[in-house]
Scaffold this motif. Structure first.
Motif, PDB file in Angstrom:
ATOM      1  N   LEU A  69      14.273 -80.358  56.355  1.00 41.33           N
ATOM      2  CA  LEU A  69      12.915 -81.262  55.921  1.00 41.33           C
ATOM      3  C   LEU A  69      12.708 -80.921  54.480  1.00 41.33           C
ATOM      4  CD1 LEU A  69      10.839 -83.246  56.634  1.00 41.33           C
ATOM      5  CD2 LEU A  69       9.445 -81.022  57.344  1.00 41.33           C
ATOM      6  N   GLN A  98      11.417 -87.564  56.487  1.00 43.87           N
ATOM      7  CA  GLN A  98      11.141 -87.068  57.890  1.00 43.87           C
ATOM      8  C   GLN A  98      11.861 -87.702  58.846  1.00 43.87           C
ATOM      9  OE1 GLN A  98       6.796 -87.327  58.757  1.00 43.87           O
ATOM     10  NE2 GLN A  98       6.316 -87.514  56.565  1.00 43.87           N
ATOM     11  N   TRP A 124       8.410 -76.940  58.504  1.00 44.81           N
ATOM     12  CA  TRP A 124       9.343 -77.758  59.411  1.00 44.81           C
ATOM     13  C   TRP A 124       9.313 -77.276  60.794  1.00 44.81           C
ATOM     14  CZ3 TRP A 124      13.443 -75.306  61.723  1.00 44.81           C
ATOM     15  CH2 TRP A 124      13.684 -74.057  61.167  1.00 44.81           C
ATOM     16  N   TYR A 132       6.895 -78.551  62.901  1.00 43.93           N
ATOM     17  CA  TYR A 132       7.117 -80.126  63.323  1.00 43.93           C
ATOM     18  C   TYR A 132       8.183 -80.226  64.139  1.00 43.93           C
ATOM     19  CZ  TYR A 132       4.489 -81.411  59.212  1.00 43.93           C
ATOM     20  OH  TYR A 132       3.437 -81.689  58.251  1.00 43.93           O
TER      21      TYR A 132
END
Length: 295
Positions: A87, A95, A174, A177
């Motif tokens: 990312l 994304q 990241w 996420y």
């Protein structure tokens, strides 16, 4: 009609019947493959990494209750052996690349486990949508905004590009996420095993916002959290996540906002740790847990 004529006509009728059946089946397949058959949505379709050779007649029947679902039978994940795209920044394109590669890696570790349960033949493509005021094809979610939290719905991971709940995070986070993606993929696994459908029916019968309905919601969400913990352990063992990144994720999960749908911080921490520690779906059976364990 004479007996001899009748005997000659019967094979002809059978041949015609088979021909009509083949033509009809071909038409159905053509209709299924028609991209205009459903409402147009901008998506990226991720194909399964491998194709099952298990005949559908040998697939295990889906359990009638979440308590006895195949997902609770001790499925295990292999080590993560997949390259995750970085990312680089928080642009929509970065994304998209990150989430696409994450979903592909998650399919790689889940497919062997699903194959062991004889349900891999039901794995559909996963569609990724970077939401820009889109409208999901889902009963329990009216509209989607770029600023809301990612969610799973109807075989689709909706990934808002500007999640307000994580506006203080950047590309350096990241790992958080990735864990969010692991959680959403956990819902995909629940869908594949039929658990989601039964749970949804129970919630509708009880009332989504009733105490029973909210308890059912927490059982669903905390099980997905535990499945994400399993994926996190697989990623650490495979070298995709460092011990420091795992600690970062666990700290973040233990500081979640308390709410009735997803559960308390303590419950999220407990079930994340259960999946991470045991790395088997038996540890993720929230359906037989006492209510105070899924509060």
């Amino acid at each position: 009609m004479s007996r001899q004529s009748l005997m000659l006509a019967i094979p002809l009728v059978i041949v015609l019947g088979v021909f009509v059946g083949l033509v009809t089946a071909q038409a159905i397949r053509a209709d299924d493959s028609n991209p205009n058959a459903s409402a147009a949505t901008t998506t990226t379709t991720l194909r399964p990494v491998s194709t099952s050779t298990i005949p559908t007649t040998f697939l295990k029947p889906v359990a009638a209750t979440p308590e006895a679902n195949t997902l609770n039978s001790g499925l295990r994940l292999p080590d993560w052996q997949c390259e995750l795209q970085p990312l680089n920044d928080m642009s929509a394109e970065s994304q998209r690349t990150f989430v696409e590669s994450g979903l592909q890696c998650l399919e790689r570790i889940w497919l062997p486990a699903l194959r062991d349960a004889n349900i891999v033949g039901t794995v559909p493509p996963v569609k990724l949508v970077l939401v820009e005021n889109d409208q999901p094809a889902c009963n329990n979610h009216k509209t989607a905004s770029p600023t809301e939290v990612a969610f799973y719905c109807a075989n689709t991971v909706y990934w808002p590009v500007a999640d307000e709940s994580r506006k203080d995070l950047g590309a350096k986070d990241w790992d958080l996420y990735l864990f969010l993606l692991m959680h959403e993929y956990g819902h995909h696994v629940q869908e594949l095993t039929g658990l989601s459908r039964v749970a949804d029916h129970r919630q509708q019968d009880a009332g989504v916002d009733s105490p029973t309905g909210l308890l059912l919601s927490r059982r669903v969400e905390l099980q997905a959290q535990c499945l994400a913990g399993m994926a996190m352990a697989a990623a650490e063992q495979g070298g995709a996540l460092s011990a420091r990144k795992v600690g970062h994720i666990i700290d973040d999960e233990s500081n979640m906002v308390e709410e009735e749908v997803h559960g308390s911080s303590a419950s999220n921490y407990r079930w994340t740790q259960a999946g991470y520690r045991d790395r088997a779906t038996t540890a993720c059976n929230t359906w037989t847990a006492a209510p105070d364990e899924v509060n």
